[in-house]
Design a protein around this motif. Structure first.
Motif, mmCIF file in Angstrom:
data_model
loop_
_atom_site.group_PDB
_atom_site.id
_atom_site.type_symbol
_atom_site.label_atom_id
_atom_site.label_comp_id
_atom_site.label_asym_id
_atom_site.label_seq_id
_atom_site.Cartn_x
_atom_site.Cartn_y
_atom_site.Cartn_z
ATOM 1 N N ASP A 14 0.408 -1.098 -0.045
ATOM 2 C CA ASP A 14 0.060 0.012 -0.053
ATOM 3 C C ASP A 14 1.046 1.125 -0.032
ATOM 4 N N LYS A 30 -8.460 14.115 -2.144
ATOM 5 C CA LYS A 30 -9.165 12.681 -2.406
ATOM 6 C C LYS A 30 -7.773 11.765 -1.895
ATOM 7 N N ASP A 33 -7.347 11.473 1.779
ATOM 8 C CA ASP A 33 -8.905 11.015 1.736
ATOM 9 C C ASP A 33 -8.255 9.065 1.898
ATOM 10 N N LEU A 34 -7.699 8.983 1.236
ATOM 11 C CA LEU A 34 -7.553 7.513 1.106
ATOM 12 C C LEU A 34 -6.541 6.787 1.346
ATOM 13 N N LYS A 201 -4.095 -1.352 -7.212
ATOM 14 C CA LYS A 201 -5.057 0.297 -7.513
ATOM 15 C C LYS A 201 -4.172 0.570 -8.314
ATOM 16 N N ILE A 203 -5.169 4.757 -9.115
ATOM 17 C CA ILE A 203 -6.348 5.938 -9.082
ATOM 18 C C ILE A 203 -6.355 7.257 -10.482
ATOM 19 N N ILE A 229 -10.105 3.509 -9.275
ATOM 20 C CA ILE A 229 -10.615 4.422 -8.245
ATOM 21 C C ILE A 229 -10.805 5.702 -8.831
#
Length: 249
Positions: A14, A30, A33-34, A201, A203, A229
């Motif tokens: 991560d 944003k 916020d992740l 992941k 974004i 995302i």
């Protein structure tokens, strides 16, 4: 515990820290916020205003804590506090193409793509010494033009990058050009509106389904076990990429 990414653009864990343009605050919020910390780039006024804070224009990640940059801007001191070792190219970055893209090379696993005729000596030396294959393409904005999905997969609208990548065995999704916002320009690029925040992941600055090939992009990512995302419901915006720097370990 956290560490710098061993393989640029491609986290294994991560992501805990990224760098991105400080020009669009709502997108920075944003990302935070992740659960990801953000180092905001500074404006380098020598470059054209729409791109003068784009991370993919201002720095180049070799891997680990090693980076290249063109000028010692204030935001880089924050990166040094994180443990980065930053070297500076001797060549002069300017607003005149192709000298605005001296750092805009796309690293994909064991390959790096870009205009080799303007590759700075520092980059050439590093990649030659570390067994990374340098691939010439016509597109100077190679990093801007390339969304790096994994070591063997990319998304691009640039035919020269697509052809060169395919020839060395990289799986390429070639999308239609355009439909990505970049103020002052006809269009932006796919690599400039995304970045990975985990092994699975990616974004995006906007909603990929606003792009004519949005479903193709989603399917391609799904086939690579990568979740997409969206940071906003609006169109994709080229902000110079969201560059992952550190990850949990």
């Amino acid at each position: 515990m956290e560490r710098f990414l061993k393989n640029p653009n491609l986290p294994e864990g991560d992501v805990t820290l990224v760098t991105m343009s400080g020009s669009i605050k709502n997108l920075i919020s944003k990302v935070k916020d992740l659960g990801v910390s953000v180092i905001e780039t500074d404006e380098f006024t020598v470059l054209d205003t729409p791109v003068n804070s784009h991370a993919d224009m201002l720095m180049h990640h070799f891997g680990g804590n090693k980076f290249a940059a063109a000028l010692k801007l204030p935001y880089l001191s924050m990166l040094e506090k994180e443990g980065a070792n930053i070297e500076y190219i001797n060549e002069k970055l300017s607003r005149i193409y192709p000298y605005d893209v001296l750092l805009n090379f796309a690293r994909v696993g064991n390959f790096v793509f870009g205009r080799t005729d303007i590759m700075p000596f520092l980059l050439r030396k590093y990649y030659n010494n570390n067994g990374i294959k340098i691939i010439n393409v016509n597109q100077g904005y190679a990093k801007c033009s390339t969304a790096v999905v994994d070591e063997n997969s990319i998304i691009t609208a640039d035919k020269s990058i697509a052809k060169a990548a395919s020839l060395v065995g990289i799986n390429v999704l070639l999308i239609s050009p355009g439909n990505i916002m970049l103020k002052g320009y006809d269009t932006g690029f796919i690599g400039g509106c995304c970045g990975k925040i985990g092994k699975q992941k990616m974004i995006f600055t906007g909603d990929i389904y606003t792009h004519p090939d949005g479903f193709k992009i989603a399917d391609f990512l799904l086939n690579k076990n990568v979740e997409n995302i969206s940071l906003s419901k609006g169109p994709l915006i080229d902000i110079g990429g969201i560059l992952p720097l550190k990850e949990s370990c």
